[in-house]
Design an enzyme around this catalytic site. Structure first.
Site, short mmCIF file in Angstrom:
data_model
loop_
_atom_site.label_atom_id
_atom_site.label_comp_id
_atom_site.label_asym_id
_atom_site.label_seq_id
_atom_site.Cartn_x
_atom_site.Cartn_y
_atom_site.Cartn_z
N GLY A 281 20.94 -29.44 -21.74
CA GLY A 281 21.06 -28.08 -22.41
C GLY A 281 21.24 -27.34 -23.36
O GLY A 281 22.78 -28.29 -23.19
N LYS B 265 15.47 -33.13 -28.35
CA LYS B 265 15.18 -31.98 -29.58
C LYS B 265 16.19 -32.55 -30.79
O LYS B 265 15.88 -31.94 -31.81
CB LYS B 265 16.50 -31.32 -28.53
N ASP C 299 17.23 -26.10 -25.71
CA ASP C 299 18.35 -26.57 -26.12
C ASP C 299 17.60 -27.21 -28.11
O ASP C 299 18.67 -27.38 -29.30
CB ASP C 299 18.41 -27.94 -26.13
N ARG D 22 25.35 -30.15 -38.09
CA ARG D 22 25.00 -31.57 -38.03
C ARG D 22 23.71 -32.26 -38.99
O ARG D 22 22.78 -32.23 -39.60
CB ARG D 22 25.77 -32.49 -37.97
#
Lengths: 343, 343
Positions: free
Chosen positions: A139, A194, A253, A262
């Site tokens: 999450g 994700k 997410d 990043r």
């Protein structure tokens, strides 16, 4: 009061010391061999070098050679190593965890194999250490925002409801809200995938900087990629044995990762036209889990497609990301391939 | 070459003149009685007063009294009125559209009834004009970004595949990408609901400005609300007869709307602590479709819950938005109500 031992003093593991300690538990933060300086700083200042706020009073700091004693008497152990430390944790730490002591991992990712299989890290560790009681956190949760007490909602997943309830009861606060789910495959797949898709979405930010200039931020293209990412993630979660309902965990997410650090940076650099090597140089020293997961998932998807288990045409965004980062392709987002007929 | 008549010279209807005309079709942009000055400006300058770019050469501009002649010979008609003009369009324009001439609507919303029913606008118009060939556009697309040629992906929905293909072939360009779907209930529900949920998500932006100051932007809380929004939309789409697969259209559209203009503004103002009346005053003159759809859907959900058809506890975000905008509640996001056990 529980004893909560966190192994890995990176940002995410360390951030979990906040809700844990604020709830009055004994918290032991254990650095890996890579975290020696971080632990030194924590001991000297009471603050993680990357956080803007002191740890709550009373957190204990341990160097890696103290791992065994830190684990002793733990109610549960949080694994906070990066995805590059998964094997290390399985080989060096898991065997030291007393049988029956739950492990709660924040490390997200998937490992592929020759056959096109994809295992989440709980599955990897279960093979290395079959008796371990393994659980994970999924999450949307960036560490520095958790430290700042931004309202955060996560899902703890594992196979034993009683363990999940215990973990939740120890960790939940008025800003850290915890759902629990036994759909480990779904949650772990969603939150690993994700990273790859956030990279795909942020490509368009860089492309648009090239086309429209740095000051113009367009959202139509980002949203198109977001929708396509959700569609591809849905198919992959199902292929990995996850339940449909965990897609929302992945969508939240994905949302936060698009704005995170990043992964967004590398997506934008590639979108601007840098090659992957140039982008890596620019981001020297930064761990890029998004590249790893995209590469592994794409490799597995290609193998599964060869076997006729799925269709490559269902994953045009993932394939394009893979082509860019692993096969020297230029960014040329295949917009038309995202369209469909449902008649 | 087709003849494409756009009724309603607001931003979204007018933006569609770009792909339509760039594809070489004859385009007739027809203002409503509210658009008189806009049409005057378009005629005088060749540019919509809210766009930063001229229309493509050759678009024709029509005042409302010329509607009948503008409709004559149209291949299809685009409805670009706001959701406040739905009845007006059904009563005044639809009867003038020759039988068999498709209508393609960009107007998004739902109307509730005494029984807790919710109709999308195609259903509303079908009752007013049973012989009409009704289609709609869903998906993430802000008008000014379409005008700027940002890459955009939308879904055209309707009941006749041949008509959908014709509409797509007329409108698609190298920046406007079109999927087609017969899941009208799913697409129309998803894209209407997203307005209400975008308001719910942006509440947290305003709340965080209060808690952390204006310069700090946190995403954990936004992402938690995004995930909750997706979960609630999924249940509502199913309740309205839509297919699961259209959820991705809604997720992409939700993403773009969180960053869009009006809905985000009202969410932030409410989150900062303004009452709905104060927020409305601040945004005087701005049409707030998000308030309308949230109100209607919440009203229908409450009625359905009374009948035992669904559970209010499945929609805590929608209920909170409704409580704020219609029942004088203060913003107090019910984070714990978003958590769940799936065991």
């Amino acid at each position: 009061m529980a004893v909560i031992t966190i192994v890995g003093a990176g940002m995410m593991g360390s951030a979990l010391a906040f809700p844990a300690r604020e709830n009055g538990h004994e918290v032991r933060l254990v650095g890996t061999h890579l975290d020696r300086e971080i632990i030194d700083v924590c001991r000297a200042t009471g603050r993680h070098p990357k956080f803007g706020k002191d740890f709550p009073e009373g957190v204990g700091y341990y160097q890696t050679e103290q791992t065994a004693s830190a684990l002793e008497g733990s109610t549960f152990v949080i694994c906070g190593v990066s995805s590059f430390g998964v094997d290390w944790f399985g080989s060096n730490v898991l065997p030291l965890v007393p049988a029956g002591t739950p492990v709660l991992s924040v490390t997200k990712g998937l490992m592929d194999d020759e056959e096109g299989g994809l295992k989440n890290y709980l599955q990897v560790w279960a093979q290395m250490c079959p008796q371990a009681c393994l659980n994970a956190i999924g999450g949307p949760c960036t560490s520095y925002e958790l430290v700042a007490h931004d309202q955060t909602e996560v899902t703890f997943c594992g196979s034993d409801p009683a363990v999940l309830r215990m973990l939740r009861d120890c960790m939940k606060t008025d800003y850290y809200h915890i759902s629990i789910s036994t759909d480990v495959a779904g949650v772990e797949s969603a939150v690993a995938l994700k990273n790859g898709y956030a990279l795909g979405i942020t490509l368009s930010v860089g492309v648009n900087q090239r086309v429209f200039g740095d000051d113009v931020l367009h959202y139509n293209s980002q949203a198109a990629l977001f929708g396509q990412g959700v569609r591809e993630m849905k198919k992959l979660i199902a292929a990995l044995g996850g339940k449909e309902e965990s897609l929302a965990v992945g969508a939240g997410d994905l949302y936060v990762t698009v704005y995170g650090g990043r992964t967004r940076m590398v997506g934008i650099l590639l979108g601007r036209g840098l090659t992957i090597d140039e982008a890596m140089k620019e981001l020297a020293g930064v761990t890029l889990e998004s590249l790893v997961v995209a590469t592994r998932v794409a490799r597995a998807v290609r193998k599964r497609a060869e076997k006729g288990l799925l269709k490559l045409s269902d994953f045009p965004l993932l394939m394009h990301v893979d082509d860019i980062i692993n096969h020297g392709a230029e960014v040329n987002i295949p917009w038309e391939k995202f369209t469909y007929e449902r008649l």
